[in-house]
Enzyme design. Sequence first.
Site, mmCIF file in Angstrom:
data_model
loop_
_atom_site.group_PDB
_atom_site.id
_atom_site.type_symbol
_atom_site.label_atom_id
_atom_site.label_comp_id
_atom_site.label_asym_id
_atom_site.label_seq_id
_atom_site.Cartn_x
_atom_site.Cartn_y
_atom_site.Cartn_z
ATOM 1 N N VAL A 52 31.445 51.375 26.237
ATOM 2 C CA VAL A 52 32.663 52.148 26.473
ATOM 3 C C VAL A 52 32.421 53.651 26.562
ATOM 4 O O VAL A 52 33.295 54.390 27.033
ATOM 5 C CB VAL A 52 33.702 51.851 25.361
ATOM 6 C CG1 VAL A 52 33.332 52.553 24.059
ATOM 7 C CG2 VAL A 52 35.108 52.222 25.802
ATOM 8 N N TYR A 53 31.260 54.144 26.150
ATOM 9 C CA TYR A 53 30.978 55.583 26.203
ATOM 10 C C TYR A 53 30.770 56.009 27.655
ATOM 11 O O TYR A 53 29.915 55.462 28.334
ATOM 12 C CB TYR A 53 29.718 55.920 25.401
ATOM 13 C CG TYR A 53 29.757 55.623 23.933
ATOM 14 C CD1 TYR A 53 30.946 55.386 23.253
ATOM 15 C CD2 TYR A 53 28.578 55.560 23.183
ATOM 16 C CE1 TYR A 53 30.956 55.115 21.892
ATOM 17 C CE2 TYR A 53 28.586 55.292 21.828
ATOM 18 C CZ TYR A 53 29.777 55.060 21.197
ATOM 19 O OH TYR A 53 29.793 54.782 19.849
ATOM 20 N N SER A 54 31.473 56.988 28.198
ATOM 21 C CA SER A 54 32.526 57.782 27.587
ATOM 22 C C SER A 54 33.814 57.644 28.408
ATOM 23 O O SER A 54 34.245 58.551 29.105
ATOM 24 C CB SER A 54 32.079 59.241 27.535
ATOM 25 O OG SER A 54 31.569 59.611 28.843
#
Length: 320
Positions: A52-54
């Site tokens: 999920v980054y970023s």
Amino acid sequence: MDRRHIGRSDLTVAPFCLGGNVFGWTADEAASFAILDRFVESGFDFIDTADVYSRWAPGHVGGESETVIGKWLAARPGARDRIVLATKVGMDLGEAGQGLSAAHIERACEASLRRLGVDRIDLYQSHLDDATVPLEETLRAHERLITAGKVRAIGASNYTAARLAEALGIAASAGLPRYECLQPDYSLAQRGYEAELEPLCRAEQIGVIGYFSLAAGFLTGKYRSARDAAGRARENRVAKYLNPRGLALLDVLDAVAQACGASPAQVALAWIIARPGITAPIASATSVAQLDELLGAVRLTLAPEAIDRLDAASAGGIEG
């Protein structure tokens, strides 16, 4: 537990984990490469990221950090075998899905492997508990990845003690891989982990790598008013610590740092490293100079009196 191991697995690490959340976000590709180079050159090996980054950044969709790490690995022959690589699954990726269903875990793992440009993930972590999916389904999905050689060990992040204990019980009774590592929010400013998770992890020999070890930068001492944080990437996360208890903690942190000839950030990380049962703190850096400062925490041994002062000043955490 030997802090150089993630639970009972054979993943050997130094007592510091480099957070990859800033790669491709507040650290561009060139800065990220320089940070990663210095980290490995300094003798460290543990790198943590997430699919999920970023995604929270404007124009980002998730996967940016893994992509940068993958490009770095491709440009550095032999680097893959010099690092312990951790990533996570489960957070909302929009059209790419979310949660800990077997289908999503297996699909997300393939996407992470592709972005990272590797054939295995050393530590694959369930990023957020998913009460809509049976724990056994999640663990069986992880088992298939381990059997396929795509994952070496699994961990959990943001689990309560009750749910982690339940997952451990299911793993034991069903003969499934267990979560060998926990990633909680843990720092001088946020000590909730100690109440129930710490005794469970120590009893079960679960490795612990706390995130937000510097409370989103608050414990560096650079944010002492709302004005200091205004317009910064982590303004909203820092705001909850800007209260009388938080500022009193910074005063003690400053005093201990001055007595040790260290920076507040180094002292905050050294306090975590000294905590029994902790495998490594996670901290991120946006420049080589900042990384060098943070790594200095590994060489800093706090006196018992200093630890006592920090314990008292931060008792219960300061979030208000």
